[in-house]
Structure formats: C-alpha cells, structure tokens
Write an enzyme that holds these catalytic residues in place. Structure first.
Site, PDB file in Angstrom:
ATOM      1  N   CYS A  83       0.829  -1.218   0.000  1.00 48.08           N
ATOM      2  CA  CYS A  83       0.000   0.000   0.000  1.00 48.08           C
ATOM      3  C   CYS A  83       0.856   1.257   0.000  1.00 48.08           C
ATOM      4  O   CYS A  83       0.854   2.027  -0.948  1.00 48.08           O
ATOM      5  CB  CYS A  83      -0.891   0.030   1.245  1.00 48.08           C
ATOM      6  SG  CYS A  83      -1.974  -1.356   1.392  1.00 48.08           S
TER       7      CYS A  83
HETATM    8  N1  SAJ Z   1       6.607   2.291   8.670  1.00 48.95           N
HETATM    9  C1  SAJ Z   1       7.632   3.066   9.187  1.00 48.95           C
HETATM   10  N2  SAJ Z   1       7.352   3.956  10.178  1.00 48.95           N
HETATM   11  C2  SAJ Z   1       6.073   4.113  10.666  1.00 48.95           C
HETATM   12  C3  SAJ Z   1       5.043   3.317  10.121  1.00 48.95           C
HETATM   13  C4  SAJ Z   1       5.326   2.422   9.129  1.00 48.95           C
HETATM   14  O1  SAJ Z   1       8.789   2.948   8.767  1.00 48.95           O
HETATM   15  O2  SAJ Z   1       5.871   4.919  11.567  1.00 48.95           O
HETATM   16  C5  SAJ Z   1       6.899   1.350   7.595  1.00 48.95           C
HETATM   17  C6  SAJ Z   1       6.594  -0.078   7.976  1.00 48.95           C
HETATM   18  O3  SAJ Z   1       7.721  -0.690   8.567  1.00 48.95           O
HETATM   19  C7  SAJ Z   1       6.260  -0.704   6.618  1.00 48.95           C
HETATM   20  C8  SAJ Z   1       5.647   0.450   5.843  1.00 48.95           C
HETATM   21  O4  SAJ Z   1       6.063   1.645   6.508  1.00 48.95           O
HETATM   22  O5  SAJ Z   1       7.416  -1.123   5.949  1.00 48.95           O
HETATM   23  C9  SAJ Z   1       4.129   0.413   5.771  1.00 48.95           C
HETATM   24  O6  SAJ Z   1       3.693   0.253   7.082  1.00 48.95           O
HETATM   25  P1  SAJ Z   1       2.122   0.447   7.480  1.00 48.95           P
HETATM   26  O7  SAJ Z   1       2.051   0.435   8.971  1.00 48.95           O
HETATM   27  O8  SAJ Z   1       1.548   1.602   6.769  1.00 48.95           O
HETATM   28  O9  SAJ Z   1       1.469  -0.925   7.029  1.00 48.95           O
HETATM   29  P2  SAJ Z   1       0.768  -1.331   5.685  1.00 48.95           P
HETATM   30  O10 SAJ Z   1       1.608  -1.105   4.492  1.00 48.95           O
HETATM   31  O11 SAJ Z   1       0.257  -2.702   5.907  1.00 48.95           O
HETATM   32  O12 SAJ Z   1      -0.427  -0.298   5.569  1.00 48.95           O
HETATM   33  C10 SAJ Z   1      -1.697  -0.731   5.850  1.00 48.95           C
HETATM   34  C11 SAJ Z   1      -2.599   0.298   5.235  1.00 48.95           C
HETATM   35  N3  SAJ Z   1      -3.920  -0.250   5.195  1.00 48.95           N
HETATM   36  C12 SAJ Z   1      -4.646  -0.093   4.068  1.00 48.95           C
HETATM   37  O13 SAJ Z   1      -4.239   0.496   3.102  1.00 48.95           O
HETATM   38  C13 SAJ Z   1      -5.969  -0.719   4.073  1.00 48.95           C
HETATM   39  C14 SAJ Z   1      -2.577   1.579   6.046  1.00 48.95           C
HETATM   40  O14 SAJ Z   1      -3.608   2.457   5.588  1.00 48.95           O
HETATM   41  C15 SAJ Z   1      -2.792   1.288   7.497  1.00 48.95           C
HETATM   42  O15 SAJ Z   1      -2.794   2.521   8.225  1.00 48.95           O
HETATM   43  C16 SAJ Z   1      -1.660   0.402   7.963  1.00 48.95           C
HETATM   44  O16 SAJ Z   1      -1.831  -0.847   7.261  1.00 48.95           O
HETATM   45  C17 SAJ Z   1      -1.727   0.162   9.457  1.00 48.95           C
HETATM   46  O17 SAJ Z   1      -2.089   1.121  10.165  1.00 48.95           O
HETATM   47  O18 SAJ Z   1      -1.364  -0.937   9.870  1.00 48.95           O
END
Ligand code: SAJ
Length: 420
Positions: free
Chosen positions: A260
C-alpha cells in the site's frame, strides 16, 4: 441459478469480503484467474493469512465456491472487483489486472446489476476507464446498472480492525449508485460512509496512505540530521506523542515496504503530473526519502563498524527481521532486500534471522534463517534490527550482540548499540 455476489480477485481483500457476505447468508461465488488459488480454496486451503483454512472450509460449507471459469459467475446481482493495482516500470498505474477483470464483468453484465471496484487506483479510473469498458455492452451506468468505487481498508495482521468494523467509504456514479452500494455493504459493515462521487472515494484512499507515506518520510529525513546533531529522535517522538491532540507518532525505519504505502501515493502523483503537467511534490519528495533509507542504513552500518575500527569488508552482518512490517510474514517491497544488497556490495557477509521467514532471497542469493539466534548474535560483527517482531527481546539482543544498529528502537542504547 443466480447468486447474490460474485467477487473477482480472491486475495487478502476479496476473500474477507466473500467471507463477510456468506456469513450474512448471501450466496457468493469467487472468481480468480489463478487456477491454483481456485483449486486450493475449493480444497479448503487459504493462500492468505486471513481468512484461515478453517474459515475457508466454513465458507465452503455455507455454499461458497471459487472458479477460474467466468461462465460460473451465475448471473450475480452484485459484482465486486478486488484485483491488484501495482506500478509499472515508470512508477505509473498498472491497470492490466483491473481491465482484465472488468472484461470478465462486462461479459456477465446484465440490467439491474451493481458493479463495485475496490482496487486502489487514481482518481477518475471508475468514470474514465471502468464505465466506458462496461458501457461497450450497450448498457448505461446509472441507468441500466449501478457503478461505484469503494476503497479497501483491509490491514493484514490487524486483529482489532477488520472488514465489519472499519468504516466503508462508497462513492457511486450517480446518487442512486451510491445508495445501492451503501445498502449492499450495510449488510455486513457496521459503518458505511457515502462520498459525493467515485473520484472522492478514489482520492480518499490515496489521501489516507499518502498521509502515512509523507509522515514516515518526515521522520526518516529527521533521523538523518538528528543523528548528526546528536539528538535522540526516538526520545523526541516519545515526547511529542504525549500531546493528546494534533499529533500522531510515526517512527523512522529502514524504508517503507508493503503493498500500500510505497505504491498508492504514486497513483496520485502520477495522475496529477499526467493530467495537470506539474508534480505532486510532497509525494515525490517522500518517495525519494523513503526509497533511499536502505542505502542510508547500509552507510550507517559501515560507519558504525568503522567507528569500532572494523571494516565492513568481510564483516558478518546479521539482519533481524526481513518482512515488510513486524509480526507478519509478508515480504512485499520489504526494505531488507535493499539493505542486504548494499551491505553485500560493500563486501559484508549477510546472514539473517526472521521467525516468519525460513528461507529468504535477495538478488541471486537464497539464505536460510540462522537456526540459533543467540549464537548468531555473538558471531556477527554487526547486528542490524530491521523489524520489531514481538518475538525479539531487545535487552537480550543488546546483551548478546557484539554491536547493534537498531532501526526500530527496540534495544536499550549502550556503547555498542546505536539507534537509526
Ligand atoms: N513504517 C515506518 N514507520 C512508521 C510506520 C510504518 O517505517 O511509523 C513502515 C513499515 O515498517 C512498513 C511500511 O512503513 O514497511 C508500511 O507500514 P504500514 O504500517 O503503513 O502498514 P501497511 O503497508 O500494511 O499499511 C496498511 C494500510 N492499510 C490499508 O491500506 C488498508 C494503512 O492504511 C494502514 O494505516 C496500515 O496498514 C496500518 O495502520 O497498519
């Protein structure tokens, strides 16, 4: 025999939708072009973490069937398309799967049907791409059939929020389309939020994930200069997060992986540049910052070894956590690949541990997870923490490892432990 719902695309988005509908007593057929997925599902095996095999078996017992033959779609009342929308080589939207799925829908399209696209895409796709393809049948959207967009908000591994308790945005081609789509989802989603139209619904999803992308890039850029200024950014974020309003903490990391966050914002920036001829600068800058984090981590590793009079050349570097985020097995777009490749290019010998990944490939190498973490920590000149899996004990890692570069802030700082 007709069915209430046909779901096109049986992955981490389509299957939970099929499960929710069949649990509400709807008759559901699932379509996927991948015959292995179809066969496994009909044998009671799930290809994704949620639904589980047992969930799929329950769905089958309630009448769910998967097919790779579009003739089996059985004249559905509602068709929902949940297929992937990756990026092309030039970081543009790749709608090939969507176009193929819509071709399948068009061949089954009948008056009175509701067609919903859930695949994340750029604003205007539903109106400018999907609608014309469907209207080639001679049927007119908003008149002969209903057409809507509803962004998927499935968060793999999230045990708190699932389809039923995550508000569902729906935007129709006409207000009647919106109302029809809202009524469909209200059968199994607690809260349905109606958009002014398809473009607003398409763009809401992109805003949600661009917001994360940009804020992650903000702290990733800050981590670079805070390190040089001797400022503990992790403590700074901890302090800022005490503000009970107007602030959401994001944390630096080795890069942004997943299906995403690194992908969706490009749908917006590519569309703005293509349609309006100027850049969406926030997204392009965030992309550049996040994409260079693996290289930054490799350089920090090299400098850390150097500070301890060690060369990275021929040093054994142990990576902890190669998935794209903690506590799931998904490796899509994981930044660990970039970190490993750069470390190898600098002459390091890379080893890894990840409780969710028994074997791991990066470049043309395939490694096996080290079988004893304790021993591996003591053997590696440098340990790099890439994911904060719950299995990892930060205190133990800091105690056993010779030296640590921690990109997730799970280990106590010490003379041998450095945070990103
Ligand atoms: N990450 C960071 N720092 C942060 C947060 C995330 O480096 O503060 C990195 C994570 O390690 C990862 C990437 O970013 O590699 C994405 O992380 P994510 O927490 O956004 O997880 P995703 O990619 O699974 O995003 C999904 C998304 N859900 C949908 O699109 C339906 C996002 O909108 C959600 O907010 C997120 O999950 C979530 O909150 O878990």
């Amino acid at each position: 025999m007709s069915v209430d719902l046909a779901v096109i695309g049986l992955g981490y988005v389509g299957l939970p939708l099929a499960r929710a509908a069949i649990r509400e007593g709807l008759s559901v057929v699932g379509f996927d072009v991948n015959e292995t997925v179809v066969r496994d599902l009909n044998d009671g095996r799930s290809q994704v973490e949620d639904p589980t095999d047992s969930d799929v078996q329950d769905m089958l017992a309630m009448g769910f069937r998967a097919t790779a033959d579009e003739r089996d779609l059985a004249d559905p009342e509602v068709i929902v398309v949940c297929v992937p929308t990756p990026l092309t080589e030039d970081a543009g939207p790749d709608l090939r799967a969507v176009r193929a799925a819509i071709g399948t829908v068009a061949r089954s399209l009948r008056p009175g049907m509701l067609v919903v696209l859930e695949s994340t895409t750029y604003p205007g796709t539903t109106d400018e791409v999907i609608r014309p393809l469907l209207e080639q049948t001679g049927l007119v959207a908003g008149h002969d059939f209903n057409l809507a967009f509803s962004p998927e908000r499935i968060d793999p591994g999230n045990s708190t929020f699932g389809l039923h308790n995550t508000p569902k945005v729906v935007g129709g081609h006409t207000s009647a389309c919106t109302d029809r789509a809202a009524a469909f989802y209200e059968q199994f989603v607690d809260t349905v939020v109606t958009a002014r139209g398809t473009r607003e619904a398409e763009t809401a999803k992109l805003l949600e994930n661009t917001y994360r992308h940009v804020n992650i890039a903000l702290v990733n850029e800050m981590t670079r200069f805070c390190h040089e200024l001797g400022i503990d950014l992790w403590d700074v974020i901890r302090l800022a997060a005490t503000k009970p309003f107007g602030f959401q903490p994001f944390y630096p990391g080795p890069g942004v992986g997943g299906h995403c966050i690194p992908i969706d914002p490009n749908y917006l920036s590519h569309n703005v540049r293509a349609k309006l001829g100027y850049p969406f600068r926030f997204v392009e800058l965030a992309q550049e910052i996040n994409a260079t984090m693996p290289d930054y981590v490799a350089r920090r590793a090299q400098n850390l070894l150097n500070d301890h009079d060690r060369a990275i050349k021929r040093a054994t570097v142990l990576l902890l956590g190669v998935t794209y985020k903690s506590d799931i097995a998904d490796q899509r777009e994981s930044p660990a690949v970039g970190v490993a490749r750069r470390l190898e290019a600098l002459g390091a010998t890379v080893r890894y541990h990840d409780p969710y990944v028994p074997t791991w490939s990066f470049g043309d190498e395939t490694l096996t997870c080290v079988d004893d973490l304790d021993t591996a920590l003591q053997a590696a000149e440098l340990t790099v923490v890439l994911q904060a899996h719950s299995d990892y004990d930060g205190e133990m890692i800091a105690a056993k490892a010779i030296r640590v570069l921690d990109t997730r802030g799970i280990t106590p700082r010490s003379p041998t432990v450095e945070h990103l």
